[in-house]
Enzyme design. Structure first.
Site, PDB file in Angstrom:
ATOM      1  N   GLY A  16      58.476  48.681  30.593  1.00 15.25           N
ATOM      2  CA  GLY A  16      57.251  48.894  31.378  1.00 15.25           C
ATOM      3  C   GLY A  16      57.485  48.561  32.838  1.00 15.25           C
ATOM      4  N   VAL A  17      58.605  49.070  33.367  1.00 14.10           N
ATOM      5  CA  VAL A  17      59.119  48.584  34.658  1.00 14.10           C
ATOM      6  C   VAL A  17      58.234  48.958  35.855  1.00 14.10           C
ATOM      7  CG1 VAL A  17      60.616  50.578  35.177  1.00 14.10           C
ATOM      8  CG2 VAL A  17      61.371  48.250  35.764  1.00 14.10           C
ATOM      9  N   GLY A  19      54.978  48.708  35.847  1.00  7.00           N
ATOM     10  CA  GLY A  19      53.705  47.983  35.732  1.00  7.00           C
ATOM     11  C   GLY A  19      53.589  46.825  36.725  1.00  7.00           C
ATOM     12  N   GLY A 131      51.179  33.737  25.885  1.00  5.43           N
ATOM     13  CA  GLY A 131      50.113  34.431  26.611  1.00  5.43           C
ATOM     14  C   GLY A 131      50.167  34.123  28.089  1.00  5.43           C
ATOM     15  N   HIS A 163      39.786  37.718  35.283  1.00  5.24           N
ATOM     16  CA  HIS A 163      40.952  38.536  35.627  1.00  5.24           C
ATOM     17  C   HIS A 163      40.521  39.789  36.382  1.00  5.24           C
ATOM     18  CE1 HIS A 163      42.967  36.115  32.517  1.00  5.24           C
ATOM     19  NE2 HIS A 163      44.080  36.435  33.142  1.00  5.24           N
ATOM     20  N   LYS A 167      42.448  44.742  33.642  1.00  2.14           N
ATOM     21  CA  LYS A 167      42.875  44.098  32.381  1.00  2.14           C
ATOM     22  C   LYS A 167      42.144  44.728  31.202  1.00  2.14           C
ATOM     23  CE  LYS A 167      43.847  39.630  30.250  1.00  2.14           C
ATOM     24  NZ  LYS A 167      45.192  40.080  29.804  1.00  2.14           N
ATOM     25  N   THR A 174      45.907  33.799  27.594  1.00  2.00           N
ATOM     26  CA  THR A 174      45.886  32.396  28.042  1.00  2.00           C
ATOM     27  C   THR A 174      44.666  31.670  27.476  1.00  2.00           C
ATOM     28  OG1 THR A 174      46.870  33.173  30.101  1.00  2.00           O
ATOM     29  CG2 THR A 174      45.971  30.922  30.090  1.00  2.00           C
TER      30      THR A 174
END
Ligand SMILES: NC(=O)C1=CN([C@@H]2O[C@H](COP(=O)(O)OP(=O)(O)OC[C@H]3O[C@@H](n4cnc5c(N)ncnc54)[C@H](OP(=O)(O)O)[C@@H]3O)[C@@H](O)[C@H]2O)C=CC1
Ligand SMILES: O=C(O)C1=N[C@H](C(=O)O)C[C@H](O)C1
Length: 275
Positions: A16-17, A19, A131, A163, A167, A174
């Site tokens: 997922g480079v 992202g 997470g 966030h 998201k 977390t």
């Protein structure tokens, strides 16, 4: 052009480079002398496929071509840094198990079926899953467990997170880590006490519940409060992330640690030696 890998450097693939986290992970691998980037993947059909990663990022060529077949990249890697989405992460866990590559999983929003597949892969390779890869949050889990143990049920526990608007999962990984820590401190299972959906006439708060609330907006990197609300006083433990590099550097640290670990499933508290 990419410098030749030194013999003792750990070869890393970032999935997922393109992202938000993928790009941070590329930087974190480059700034660490013990690691070298040898693989970069994206989903099939992504416009970066077939391009040199450095050029795709708007800079000089790096000698690493973005691929859509993770098998090739993982087979020549010592470790994989994976902050993508649940479906590819489960696939990558199986490929890492086959190749004997360490798998560092940052992806959140995994189902219990996904977790079972990852646990099966961890019989064959070392997997670190968290997470949150920051030092601060992992320390906060230890503190949360301690405070929850010290306070009685007069103190209601609520986990509040905020966030950025992109998201896709809630509560955050977390928040769930912090909820697990609070539940462990109280000696209960989070699934038995968690309250995640309040709306309408909810009735009074269930004694002993651990509540979650998720806010979304703007470009917030990640903010978490664990609130202990008691009679006449409130204790709030807070972590604020303002730079995603804290997660990326933590993930590189986890990859180096995992290369030396036996096959099994680990978390960032293990990596940091905080347990
Ligand atoms: N544990 C931690 O410390 C942290 C965890 N995270 C978690 O990491 C994950 C990613 O977050 P973020 O970077 O913000 O999200 P992004 O959406 O920016 O990045 C995810 C990337 O994965 C790509 N992708 C999707 N499918 C595949 C596939 N099959 N193979 C390879 N790549 C694929 C996406 O491509 P496309 O967009 O084209 O679909 C995208 O480029 C989330 O689950 C997030 O919660 C985030 C920060 C810290
Ligand atoms: O999606 C994010 O951005 C983040 N995800 C992780 C989470 O779900 O907790 C970690 C961090 O808070 C950023």
């Amino acid at each position: 052009m990419r410098e030749a890998a030194m013999a003792d450097q750990v070869k890393i693939t970032v999935t997922g480079v393109s992202g938000r986290m993928g790009q941070m992970l590329v930087q974190a691998v480059a700034e660490n002398d013990a690691t070298v980037l040898t693989g970069a993947t994206e989903r099939p059909g992504h416009p970066w496929i077939g391009q040199d990663l450095g050029v795709a990022l708007g800079g000089a060529a790096l000698g690493v071509i973005v691929e859509d077949d993770p098998l090739e990249a993982i087979a020549r890697s010592g470790a994989v840094l994976d902050f993508t989405a649940p479906k590819p992460t489960v696939e990558h866990a199986g490929l890492c198990a086959q190749a004997g590559a360490a798998h560092v999983i940052g992806t959140t929003g995994l189902s219990s079926e996904d977790a079972a597949a990852i646990a099966a892969a961890a019989r064959h390779t070392s997997i670190v899953q968290a997470g949150n890869y920051s030092l601060g949050v992992n320390l906060l889990t230890v503190l949360t467990q301690r405070v929850a143990k010290a306070l009685d049920l007069d103190f209601d526990i609520e986990v509040v997170e905020m966030h950025h608007k992109h998201k896709v999962d809630a509560p955050s990984g977390t928040a769930l880590m912090l909820g697990e820590a609070a539940a462990a401190g109280r000696g209960v299972a989070l699934e038995d006490v968690s309250d995640r959906a309040r709306d309408g006439i909810t009735g009074e708060r269930t004694p002993g519940a651990i509540g979650f609330a998720a806010l979304r907006g703007g470009d917030v990197v990640g903010e978490h409060d664990v609130i202990f609300a008691g009679p006449g006083e409130r204790l709030i433990l807070r972590h604020i992330a303002s730079d995603r590099m804290i997660f990326a550097r933590g993930a590189v640290k986890a990859a180096l640690w995992a290369r030396a670990a036996k096959p099994g499933q680990y978390d960032m508290v293990d990596v940091l030696g905080l347990s």
